[in-house]
Design an enzyme around this catalytic site. Structure first.
Site, PDB file in Angstrom:
ATOM      1  N   ILE A 155       0.839  -1.203   0.000  1.00  0.00           N
ATOM      2  CA  ILE A 155       0.000   0.000   0.000  1.00  0.00           C
ATOM      3  C   ILE A 155       0.869   1.246   0.000  1.00  0.00           C
ATOM      4  O   ILE A 155       0.651   2.181  -0.781  1.00  0.00           O
ATOM      5  CB  ILE A 155      -0.952  -0.005   1.209  1.00  0.00           C
ATOM      6  CG1 ILE A 155      -1.900  -1.207   1.132  1.00  0.00           C
ATOM      7  CG2 ILE A 155      -1.740   1.298   1.280  1.00  0.00           C
ATOM      8  CD1 ILE A 155      -2.684  -1.450   2.410  1.00  0.00           C
ATOM      9  N   ALA A 231      -4.242   3.174   8.038  1.00  0.00           N
ATOM     10  CA  ALA A 231      -3.701   1.918   8.567  1.00  0.00           C
ATOM     11  C   ALA A 231      -4.526   1.464   9.771  1.00  0.00           C
ATOM     12  O   ALA A 231      -5.627   0.946   9.609  1.00  0.00           O
ATOM     13  CB  ALA A 231      -2.229   2.106   8.915  1.00  0.00           C
ATOM     14  N   ARG A 232      -4.031   1.674  10.984  1.00  0.00           N
ATOM     15  CA  ARG A 232      -4.719   1.244  12.193  1.00  0.00           C
ATOM     16  C   ARG A 232      -4.836   2.417  13.161  1.00  0.00           C
ATOM     17  O   ARG A 232      -3.891   3.173  13.361  1.00  0.00           O
ATOM     18  CB  ARG A 232      -3.962   0.089  12.859  1.00  0.00           C
ATOM     19  CG  ARG A 232      -4.075  -1.241  12.108  1.00  0.00           C
ATOM     20  CD  ARG A 232      -5.498  -1.775  12.149  1.00  0.00           C
ATOM     21  NE  ARG A 232      -5.655  -3.079  11.519  1.00  0.00           N
ATOM     22  CZ  ARG A 232      -6.037  -3.252  10.268  1.00  0.00           C
ATOM     23  NH1 ARG A 232      -6.285  -2.199   9.485  1.00  0.00           N
ATOM     24  NH2 ARG A 232      -6.178  -4.465   9.779  1.00  0.00           N
ATOM     25  N   ASP A 256      -9.076   7.281   8.427  1.00  0.00           N
ATOM     26  CA  ASP A 256      -9.963   6.202   7.999  1.00  0.00           C
ATOM     27  C   ASP A 256      -9.980   5.067   9.018  1.00  0.00           C
ATOM     28  O   ASP A 256     -10.625   4.048   8.799  1.00  0.00           O
ATOM     29  CB  ASP A 256      -9.529   5.670   6.626  1.00  0.00           C
ATOM     30  CG  ASP A 256     -10.507   4.661   6.041  1.00  0.00           C
ATOM     31  OD1 ASP A 256     -11.712   4.975   6.001  1.00  0.00           O
ATOM     32  OD2 ASP A 256     -10.073   3.559   5.657  1.00  0.00           O
ATOM     33  N   GLU A 261     -13.285   0.628  17.045  1.00  0.00           N
ATOM     34  CA  GLU A 261     -14.169   0.552  15.884  1.00  0.00           C
ATOM     35  C   GLU A 261     -15.280  -0.461  16.133  1.00  0.00           C
ATOM     36  O   GLU A 261     -15.012  -1.533  16.677  1.00  0.00           O
ATOM     37  CB  GLU A 261     -13.360   0.181  14.633  1.00  0.00           C
ATOM     38  CG  GLU A 261     -12.342   1.250  14.256  1.00  0.00           C
ATOM     39  CD  GLU A 261     -11.610   0.941  12.956  1.00  0.00           C
ATOM     40  OE1 GLU A 261     -11.842  -0.140  12.366  1.00  0.00           O
ATOM     41  OE2 GLU A 261     -10.813   1.790  12.527  1.00  0.00           O
ATOM     42  N   HIS A 280     -13.328   3.569   8.079  1.00  0.00           N
ATOM     43  CA  HIS A 280     -12.434   2.437   7.768  1.00  0.00           C
ATOM     44  C   HIS A 280     -12.907   1.693   6.512  1.00  0.00           C
ATOM     45  O   HIS A 280     -13.059   0.470   6.507  1.00  0.00           O
ATOM     46  CB  HIS A 280     -12.322   1.468   8.951  1.00  0.00           C
ATOM     47  CG  HIS A 280     -11.015   0.720   8.948  1.00  0.00           C
ATOM     48  ND1 HIS A 280     -10.450   0.185  10.089  1.00  0.00           N
ATOM     49  CD2 HIS A 280     -10.145   0.423   7.943  1.00  0.00           C
ATOM     50  CE1 HIS A 280      -9.308  -0.409   9.784  1.00  0.00           C
ATOM     51  NE2 HIS A 280      -9.107  -0.278   8.478  1.00  0.00           N
ATOM     52  N   GLY A 282     -11.280   2.254   3.465  1.00  0.00           N
ATOM     53  CA  GLY A 282     -10.232   2.360   2.454  1.00  0.00           C
ATOM     54  C   GLY A 282     -10.132   1.117   1.586  1.00  0.00           C
ATOM     55  O   GLY A 282      -9.943   1.204   0.368  1.00  0.00           O
TER      56      GLY A 282
END
Length: 311
Positions: A155, A231-232, A256, A261, A280, A282
């Site tokens: 990515i 990412a996270r 994102d 979550e 999230h 993406g």
């Protein structure tokens, strides 16, 4: 009950192409928002040989509920929701669909970067309200600016190529990356904080990098830096980021992913200027859905086939 060995999917669906690959197995779906207790119960009932992970976490309790379990396959690239030490201790393989959603996530990172730099959401809202801000608004021109990437896997590299094509200087940190293309300048983290006009996160979440974006590292950045995270969420100390945006140290953050979550409601970012948020998604495109499902199925079958041969 089916006589086929079971594959447990921690979601309500898989791409038809992935389902077709798993025709020799009973596919058990856990639903849209599977909880740990649900997954334990399903594992006890079906004793799956494999788990394909889309949502939720795979804990030792879930593993112990499925004595036949041989492989846990992530429907995506990040395996932080799988207890990998517990899996290793039980001889369970863990795989990821590396690169399957690279195009989708890189495009989301670019959308967030451009949205932040060009104030697209705010200008759209102002236009719909009847305003014409041409005389007072200036956007950020990214050409000639420095983008700092943390994480240079599939990515990160794809996103770097996009940034290079726009005339940005690309610097990146990844202690595991090798054979980088010439347009990525490898640097240490201190250089990222010191030199980047925008920072984009593309690394997995590990115990060593949790909350790497914090009050101390943000203070080392250029004033007015743009931060993008596809990412996270655990990579960011969220209260520290809020303070940095409010002070102007961070001009705007495009996010994102989040520490918890689905995002908690209310959340400290809600209603705050300087934040561009997406849920999230993406890696959630039609093409990535197929690519990740097929890769997860192939990874599952590969481990099971290798064990069959070895046995």
């Amino acid at each position: 009950m089916s006589t086929k060995p079971a594959i447990l999917v921690t979601a309500a669906d898989l791409a038809p192409q992935a389902e077709a690959l798993l025709g020799d197995f009973e596919i058990v779906y856990a639903g849209k928002t599977p909880q740990a207790a649900d997954l334990v119960a399903l594992a006890q009932r079906h004793n799956p040989v494999g788990i394909i992970v889309r949502y939720g976490a795979v804990t030792p309790e879930i593993m112990d509920a499925a004595p036949a379990l041989k492989v846990i396959s992530k429907h995506g690239s990040g395996t932080d929701t799988i207890d990998k030490p517990a899996a290793a201790a039980r001889g369970i393989a863990v795989t990821a669909a590396v690169g399957a959603n690279a195009a989708a996530v890189a495009e989301q990172a670019m959308a967030l970067l451009l949205g932040c730099a060009k104030s697209l959401v705010q200008l759209n809202e102002r236009m719909h309200a009847g305003h014409w801000d041409k005389a007072t608004h200036k956007s950020v021109e990214l050409a000639g600016r420095t983008i700092g990437l943390i994480g240079l896997g599939a990515i990160g590299r794809r996103f770097a190529r996009m940034c290079d094509a726009m005339g940005m200087r690309v610097i990146g940190f990844d202690p595991f990356a090798a054979d980088l293309p010439g347009y990525i300048e490898p640097v240490d983290l201190d250089a990222i904080w010191r030199e980047a006009d925008a920072i984009s996160l593309h690394c997995p979440l590990t115990p060593g990098n949790r909350a790497m974006i914090n009050a101390q590292t943000l203070a080392q950045c250029k004033q007015g830096v743009i931060l993008v995270n596809t990412a996270r969420g655990g990579l960011i100390d969220e209260p520290a980021l809020l303070a940095a945006v409010q002070s102007g140290q961070v001009a705007v953050a495009g996010l994102d992913s989040f520490a918890v979550e689905p995002m908690t409601v209310p959340h400290i970012f809600h209603g705050q200027p300087g934040f561009l948020l997406s849920p999230h998604i993406g890696g959630v495109t039609s093409a990535a859905y197929v690519n990740m499902g097929v890769a997860a199925a192939q990874n599952t079958l590969g481990v099971l086939a290798a064990l069959s041969v070895a046995g």
